[in-house]
Design an enzyme around this catalytic site. Structure first.
Site, PDB file in Angstrom:
ATOM      1  CE  LYS A 167     -56.286 -46.678  80.631  1.00  0.00           C
ATOM      2  NZ  LYS A 167     -54.974 -46.555  79.931  1.00  0.00           N
TER       3      LYS A 167
ATOM      4  CE1 TYR B 101     -51.859 -47.756  84.276  1.00  0.00           C
ATOM      5  CE2 TYR B 101     -53.276 -45.931  84.894  1.00  0.00           C
ATOM      6  CZ  TYR B 101     -53.016 -47.036  84.095  1.00  0.00           C
ATOM      7  OH  TYR B 101     -53.915 -47.405  83.108  1.00  0.00           O
TER       8      TYR B 101
ATOM      9  CG  ASN C 137     -54.676 -46.275  76.245  1.00  0.00           C
ATOM     10  OD1 ASN C 137     -55.262 -46.020  77.290  1.00  0.00           O
ATOM     11  ND2 ASN C 137     -53.530 -46.929  76.210  1.00  0.00           N
TER      12      ASN C 137
ATOM     13  CG  HIS D 265     -55.882 -51.046  83.208  1.00  0.00           C
ATOM     14  ND1 HIS D 265     -54.524 -51.197  83.080  1.00  0.00           N
ATOM     15  CD2 HIS D 265     -56.289 -51.962  84.131  1.00  0.00           C
ATOM     16  CE1 HIS D 265     -54.135 -52.160  83.927  1.00  0.00           C
ATOM     17  NE2 HIS D 265     -55.173 -52.633  84.566  1.00  0.00           N
TER      18      HIS D 265
ATOM     19  CD  GLU E  50     -53.911 -54.181  87.626  1.00  0.00           C
ATOM     20  OE1 GLU E  50     -54.842 -54.541  86.845  1.00  0.00           O
ATOM     21  OE2 GLU E  50     -52.779 -53.857  87.216  1.00  0.00           O
TER      22      GLU E  50
HETATM   23  P1  RTP Z   1     -52.805 -50.245  80.689  1.00  0.00           P
HETATM   24  O1  RTP Z   1     -51.783 -50.554  81.775  1.00  0.00           O
HETATM   25  O2  RTP Z   1     -53.519 -48.925  80.925  1.00  0.00           O
HETATM   26  O3  RTP Z   1     -53.736 -51.382  80.464  1.00  0.00           O
HETATM   27  O4  RTP Z   1     -52.049 -50.038  79.296  1.00  0.00           O
HETATM   28  P2  RTP Z   1     -50.877 -50.899  78.668  1.00  0.00           P
HETATM   29  O5  RTP Z   1     -50.517 -52.045  79.562  1.00  0.00           O
HETATM   30  O6  RTP Z   1     -51.248 -51.194  77.260  1.00  0.00           O
HETATM   31  O7  RTP Z   1     -49.702 -49.829  78.638  1.00  0.00           O
HETATM   32  P3  RTP Z   1     -48.656 -49.443  79.780  1.00  0.00           P
HETATM   33  O8  RTP Z   1     -47.297 -49.481  79.167  1.00  0.00           O
HETATM   34  O9  RTP Z   1     -48.892 -50.228  81.038  1.00  0.00           O
HETATM   35  O10 RTP Z   1     -49.012 -47.914  80.037  1.00  0.00           O
HETATM   36  C1  RTP Z   1     -50.016 -47.546  80.944  1.00  0.00           C
HETATM   37  C2  RTP Z   1     -50.807 -46.383  80.390  1.00  0.00           C
HETATM   38  O11 RTP Z   1     -50.014 -45.212  80.399  1.00  0.00           O
HETATM   39  C3  RTP Z   1     -50.392 -44.375  79.310  1.00  0.00           C
HETATM   40  N1  RTP Z   1     -49.231 -44.148  78.453  1.00  0.00           N
HETATM   41  N2  RTP Z   1     -48.963 -42.972  77.947  1.00  0.00           N
HETATM   42  N3  RTP Z   1     -47.726 -40.838  76.547  1.00  0.00           N
HETATM   43  C4  RTP Z   1     -47.188 -42.058  76.472  1.00  0.00           C
HETATM   44  O12 RTP Z   1     -46.206 -42.295  75.832  1.00  0.00           O
HETATM   45  C5  RTP Z   1     -47.845 -43.135  77.214  1.00  0.00           C
HETATM   46  N4  RTP Z   1     -47.432 -44.398  77.254  1.00  0.00           N
HETATM   47  C6  RTP Z   1     -48.333 -45.044  78.048  1.00  0.00           C
HETATM   48  C7  RTP Z   1     -51.495 -45.086  78.557  1.00  0.00           C
HETATM   49  O13 RTP Z   1     -52.754 -44.624  79.053  1.00  0.00           O
HETATM   50  C8  RTP Z   1     -51.245 -46.526  78.928  1.00  0.00           C
HETATM   51  O14 RTP Z   1     -52.405 -47.289  78.769  1.00  0.00           O
HETATM   52 MG    MG Z   2     -50.123 -51.825  81.651  1.00  0.00          MG
END
Ligand code: RTP
Ligand code: MG
Length: 140
Positions: A11, A51, A114, A117, A128
């Site tokens: 990212k 997303y 973070n 992804h 994807e």
């Molecule tokens: P990713 O899809 O990016 O691999 O991450 P993940 O599964 O661990 O988390 P996900 O719940 O799918 O969230 C996607 C991305 O959104 C951003 N995020 N920001 N500000 C917040 O509370 C928040 N929560 C999620 C993060 O960049 C997360 O990786």
């Molecule tokens: Mg995710």
């Protein structure tokens, strides 16, 4: 064990800090093979599509802004149980909760910025990968 492919994004917060190589080293040391990789500037439309599952979440606008703010490196990773293995070495979404040694624990700045992804299922990985790569760009 099944040989799988997963989709990865390094990212903007990570490309901005010149961490592509450091993250790729963690990926390769875990036994995953980078079978496709390119550095791109993600468009707003691409980020919104990618997303779309989070469209109704309060952080959606911020997430799209962040993903389009600087270059990203999109990748296809291949290996045994690649989907689950990559999620494991990425660590939890929030770096404060991520296990020691994981990419997010080592490099992430916050829950939003973070660093990486990784696909959450084999089905989503295929969707994807197809969004960003054509078949002849992936060399296993
Ligand atoms: P990713 O899809 O990016 O691999 O991450 P993940 O599964 O661990 O988390 P996900 O719940 O799918 O969230 C996607 C991305 O959104 C951003 N995020 N920001 N500000 C917040 O509370 C928040 N929560 C999620 C993060 O960049 C997360 O990786
Ligand atoms: Mg995710």
């Amino acid at each position: 064990m099944a040989i799988e492919r997963t989709f990865s994004i390094i990212k903007p917060d990570a490309t901005d800090r010149n961490l592509t190589g450091a993250i790729n080293a963690v990926i390769e040391q875990a036994g995953l093979r980078i079978v496709a990789q390119k550095r791109i500037r993600m468009s707003r439309a691409e980020a919104e599509t990618f997303y779309a599952v989070h469209k109704a979440r309060p952080f959606f606008g911020e997430l799209v802004e962040m993903m389009t703010s600087a270059p990203v490196v999109v990748q296809v990773l291949e290996g045994e149980n690649a989907v689950a293995k990559y999620r494991e070495i990425m660590g939890a979404t929030n770096p404060d909760s991520a296990a020691p040694g994981t990419i997010r624990k080592q490099f992430a700045k916050s829950i939003g910025e973070n660093s990486v992804h990784g696909s959450d299922s084999v089905e989503n990985a295929a969707i994807e990968i197809a969004q960003f790569f054509s078949g002849n760009e992936i060399v296993g």
